[in-house]
Design a protein around this motif. Structure first.
Motif, PDB file in Angstrom:
ATOM      1  N   CYS A  14     -22.972 -25.433   0.378  1.00  0.00           N
ATOM      2  CA  CYS A  14     -23.932 -26.112   0.999  1.00  0.00           C
ATOM      3  C   CYS A  14     -25.573 -25.981   0.326  1.00  0.00           C
ATOM      4  CB  CYS A  14     -24.027 -26.032   2.511  1.00  0.00           C
ATOM      5  SG  CYS A  14     -22.383 -26.495   3.184  1.00  0.00           S
ATOM      6  N   GLY A  15     -25.795 -24.993   0.057  1.00  0.00           N
ATOM      7  CA  GLY A  15     -27.330 -24.923  -0.352  1.00  0.00           C
ATOM      8  C   GLY A  15     -28.290 -25.379   0.620  1.00  0.00           C
ATOM      9  N   SER A  16     -28.952 -26.314   0.085  1.00  0.00           N
ATOM     10  CA  SER A  16     -29.864 -26.819   0.981  1.00  0.00           C
ATOM     11  C   SER A  16     -29.842 -28.240   1.348  1.00  0.00           C
ATOM     12  CB  SER A  16     -31.270 -27.135   0.021  1.00  0.00           C
ATOM     13  OG  SER A  16     -31.295 -27.786  -0.977  1.00  0.00           O
ATOM     14  N   VAL A  17     -28.320 -28.512   1.583  1.00  0.00           N
ATOM     15  CA  VAL A  17     -27.987 -30.166   1.862  1.00  0.00           C
ATOM     16  C   VAL A  17     -28.043 -30.080   3.270  1.00  0.00           C
ATOM     17  CG1 VAL A  17     -26.577 -30.422  -0.015  1.00  0.00           C
ATOM     18  CG2 VAL A  17     -25.725 -29.436   1.975  1.00  0.00           C
ATOM     19  N   ASN A  18     -28.183 -31.382   3.930  1.00  0.00           N
ATOM     20  CA  ASN A  18     -28.165 -31.184   5.355  1.00  0.00           C
ATOM     21  C   ASN A  18     -26.922 -31.095   5.997  1.00  0.00           C
ATOM     22  OD1 ASN A  18     -26.587 -33.932   5.399  1.00  0.00           O
ATOM     23  ND2 ASN A  18     -28.565 -34.910   5.099  1.00  0.00           N
ATOM     24  N   VAL A  19     -26.663 -31.103   7.444  1.00  0.00           N
ATOM     25  CA  VAL A  19     -25.346 -30.627   8.074  1.00  0.00           C
ATOM     26  C   VAL A  19     -24.384 -31.572   7.570  1.00  0.00           C
ATOM     27  CG1 VAL A  19     -24.411 -30.417  10.260  1.00  0.00           C
ATOM     28  CG2 VAL A  19     -26.445 -29.399   9.953  1.00  0.00           C
ATOM     29  N   GLU A  20     -24.513 -32.810   7.642  1.00  0.00           N
ATOM     30  CA  GLU A  20     -23.518 -33.997   7.513  1.00  0.00           C
ATOM     31  C   GLU A  20     -23.071 -33.750   6.047  1.00  0.00           C
ATOM     32  OE1 GLU A  20     -26.331 -34.508   8.836  1.00  0.00           O
ATOM     33  OE2 GLU A  20     -25.893 -35.202  10.926  1.00  0.00           O
ATOM     34  N   GLU A  21     -23.989 -33.501   4.963  1.00  0.00           N
ATOM     35  CA  GLU A  21     -23.453 -33.422   3.606  1.00  0.00           C
ATOM     36  C   GLU A  21     -22.668 -32.268   3.571  1.00  0.00           C
ATOM     37  OE1 GLU A  21     -27.174 -33.649   1.816  1.00  0.00           O
ATOM     38  OE2 GLU A  21     -26.925 -35.802   1.438  1.00  0.00           O
ATOM     39  N   CYS A  22     -23.030 -31.099   4.254  1.00  0.00           N
ATOM     40  CA  CYS A  22     -22.414 -29.754   4.001  1.00  0.00           C
ATOM     41  C   CYS A  22     -21.037 -29.749   4.567  1.00  0.00           C
ATOM     42  CB  CYS A  22     -23.243 -28.678   4.965  1.00  0.00           C
ATOM     43  SG  CYS A  22     -22.340 -27.106   4.990  1.00  0.00           S
ATOM     44  N   ASN A  23     -20.858 -30.613   5.906  1.00  0.00           N
ATOM     45  CA  ASN A  23     -19.467 -30.591   6.367  1.00  0.00           C
ATOM     46  C   ASN A  23     -18.463 -31.348   5.482  1.00  0.00           C
ATOM     47  OD1 ASN A  23     -19.907 -29.042   8.958  1.00  0.00           O
ATOM     48  ND2 ASN A  23     -20.776 -31.075   9.757  1.00  0.00           N
ATOM     49  N   ALA A  24     -19.078 -32.345   4.805  1.00  0.00           N
ATOM     50  CA  ALA A  24     -18.429 -33.421   3.972  1.00  0.00           C
ATOM     51  C   ALA A  24     -18.008 -32.667   2.780  1.00  0.00           C
ATOM     52  CB  ALA A  24     -19.173 -34.317   3.474  1.00  0.00           C
ATOM     53  N   GLN A  25     -18.761 -31.720   2.271  1.00  0.00           N
ATOM     54  CA  GLN A  25     -18.514 -30.797   1.017  1.00  0.00           C
ATOM     55  C   GLN A  25     -17.559 -29.625   1.080  1.00  0.00           C
ATOM     56  OE1 GLN A  25     -22.004 -29.190  -1.324  1.00  0.00           O
ATOM     57  NE2 GLN A  25     -23.025 -31.216  -0.810  1.00  0.00           N
ATOM     58  N   VAL A  26     -17.659 -29.334   2.556  1.00  0.00           N
ATOM     59  CA  VAL A  26     -16.686 -28.107   3.164  1.00  0.00           C
ATOM     60  C   VAL A  26     -15.045 -28.768   3.304  1.00  0.00           C
ATOM     61  CG1 VAL A  26     -15.827 -26.724   4.799  1.00  0.00           C
ATOM     62  CG2 VAL A  26     -18.227 -26.753   3.842  1.00  0.00           C
ATOM     63  N   GLU A  27     -15.062 -30.158   3.786  1.00  0.00           N
ATOM     64  CA  GLU A  27     -14.187 -30.791   3.914  1.00  0.00           C
ATOM     65  C   GLU A  27     -13.194 -31.141   2.841  1.00  0.00           C
ATOM     66  OE1 GLU A  27     -11.155 -33.085   6.186  1.00  0.00           O
ATOM     67  OE2 GLU A  27     -12.210 -31.108   6.422  1.00  0.00           O
ATOM     68  N   ALA A  28     -13.970 -31.570   1.502  1.00  0.00           N
ATOM     69  CA  ALA A  28     -13.441 -31.860   0.269  1.00  0.00           C
ATOM     70  C   ALA A  28     -12.981 -30.583  -0.266  1.00  0.00           C
ATOM     71  CB  ALA A  28     -14.518 -32.390  -0.336  1.00  0.00           C
ATOM     72  N   LYS A  29     -13.494 -29.532  -0.295  1.00  0.00           N
ATOM     73  CA  LYS A  29     -12.804 -28.313  -0.531  1.00  0.00           C
ATOM     74  C   LYS A  29     -11.656 -27.980   0.082  1.00  0.00           C
ATOM     75  CE  LYS A  29     -15.750 -26.877  -3.827  1.00  0.00           C
ATOM     76  NZ  LYS A  29     -15.590 -26.308  -5.140  1.00  0.00           N
ATOM     77  N   VAL A  30     -11.451 -28.062   1.307  1.00  0.00           N
ATOM     78  CA  VAL A  30     -10.448 -27.813   2.178  1.00  0.00           C
ATOM     79  C   VAL A  30      -9.334 -28.762   1.931  1.00  0.00           C
ATOM     80  CG1 VAL A  30      -9.442 -27.979   4.643  1.00  0.00           C
ATOM     81  CG2 VAL A  30     -11.672 -26.890   3.998  1.00  0.00           C
ATOM     82  N   ASN A  31      -9.507 -30.046   1.782  1.00  0.00           N
ATOM     83  CA  ASN A  31      -8.586 -31.166   1.275  1.00  0.00           C
ATOM     84  C   ASN A  31      -8.083 -30.846  -0.203  1.00  0.00           C
ATOM     85  OD1 ASN A  31      -8.503 -32.402   3.565  1.00  0.00           O
ATOM     86  ND2 ASN A  31     -10.418 -33.813   2.906  1.00  0.00           N
ATOM     87  N   ASP A  32      -8.849 -30.296  -1.002  1.00  0.00           N
ATOM     88  CA  ASP A  32      -8.497 -29.891  -2.407  1.00  0.00           C
ATOM     89  C   ASP A  32      -7.562 -28.549  -2.556  1.00  0.00           C
ATOM     90  OD1 ASP A  32      -9.951 -31.983  -3.582  1.00  0.00           O
ATOM     91  OD2 ASP A  32     -11.607 -30.821  -3.929  1.00  0.00           O
ATOM     92  N   SER A  33      -7.689 -27.805  -1.529  1.00  0.00           N
ATOM     93  CA  SER A  33      -7.023 -26.279  -1.601  1.00  0.00           C
ATOM     94  C   SER A  33      -6.546 -26.042  -0.097  1.00  0.00           C
ATOM     95  CB  SER A  33      -7.897 -25.535  -1.837  1.00  0.00           C
ATOM     96  OG  SER A  33      -8.247 -25.532  -3.523  1.00  0.00           O
TER      97      SER A  33
END
Length: 221
Positions: A126-145
């Motif tokens: 997540c780094g410095s991204v906002n909450v919505e972007e962080c959640n989206a990035q985490v979801e992408a990782k979960v979907n990938d693995s």
């Protein structure tokens, strides 16, 4: 203690933060609730005659009886009503503070360990991204693995729902335990829809914790 409209709101929280589940919010809520419960159930000897210890004993009563209701939900062979569970567990919990506190701390530590994978992922991507972007990035990782992250992610989201209810009702809980009102509260609330909805959330967490243990056993074997 249980905010029914809060629980209903949780079902729509994904729409508030975008399409991704609220991983960040769930992590923050769980850390808050974990600290709250740990402070209410310290592992030490309690004295019913000591005023400063009575809130801890009262919180243990709420915790022990609620735990009994979760066990009832998970065992279909028992046909006891919630009030019958209260009647059964109150005398047991009355003299079992240490057992309740140790069990609660064990469950919290187990949950904390089993969501560490997804929490570490949140902190990493997540780094410095906002909450919505962080959640989206985490979801992408979960979907990938999904084999790596899905169970931990599901557990964190379930813990988040339980934790939000605890956090949002903190003042009510404090009022109950500071006034030795735990047993009257349980008698009047264990059969209400809000309380049973909270027990259902706890049942989901309990199932997710057990599922992670089972999957680990299969992998290790």
């Amino acid at each position: 203690m249980i905010g029914f409209y809060t629980i209903l709101f949780l079902g729509c929280i994904g729409a508030v933060v975008g399409d991704a589940p609220p991983y960040v919010q769930s992590s923050e809520a769980f850390m808050y609730a974990k600290t709250f419960v740990s402070e209410k159930l310290p592992i030490r000897k309690m004295d019913i005659h000591k005023a400063s210890d009575r809130p801890h004993l009262s919180f243990a009563m709420l915790t022990g009886v609620t735990g009994g209701l979760v066990l009832l939900k998970n065992d279909t062979s028992h046909k006891k009503t919630p009030l019958e569970v209260v009647e059964e567990y109150v005398p047991l919990v009355w003299h079992a503070y240490s057992a309740v506190s140790q069990k609660a701390q064990s469950v919290l530590n187990d949950a904390n360990h089993k969501v560490s994978l997804i929490v570490n992922l949140i902190n990493t991507v997540c780094g410095s991204v906002n909450v919505e972007e962080c959640n989206a990035q985490v979801e992408a990782k979960v979907n990938d693995s999904p084999l790596i992250y899905q169970r931990s992610a599901d557990l964190l989201l379930a813990l988040g729902k339980v934790s939000v209810v605890i956090r949002d009702n903190e003042s009510t809980i404090n009022s109950i335990i500071e006034n030795d009102n735990d047993i009257p509260y349980l008698i009047h609330n264990v059969e209400t829809k809000p309380f049973l909805a909270f027990v259902e959330l706890l049942k989901i967490v309990h199932a997710d914790l057990n599922e992670l243990t089972y999957r680990r056993f299969l992998i290790d074997s």
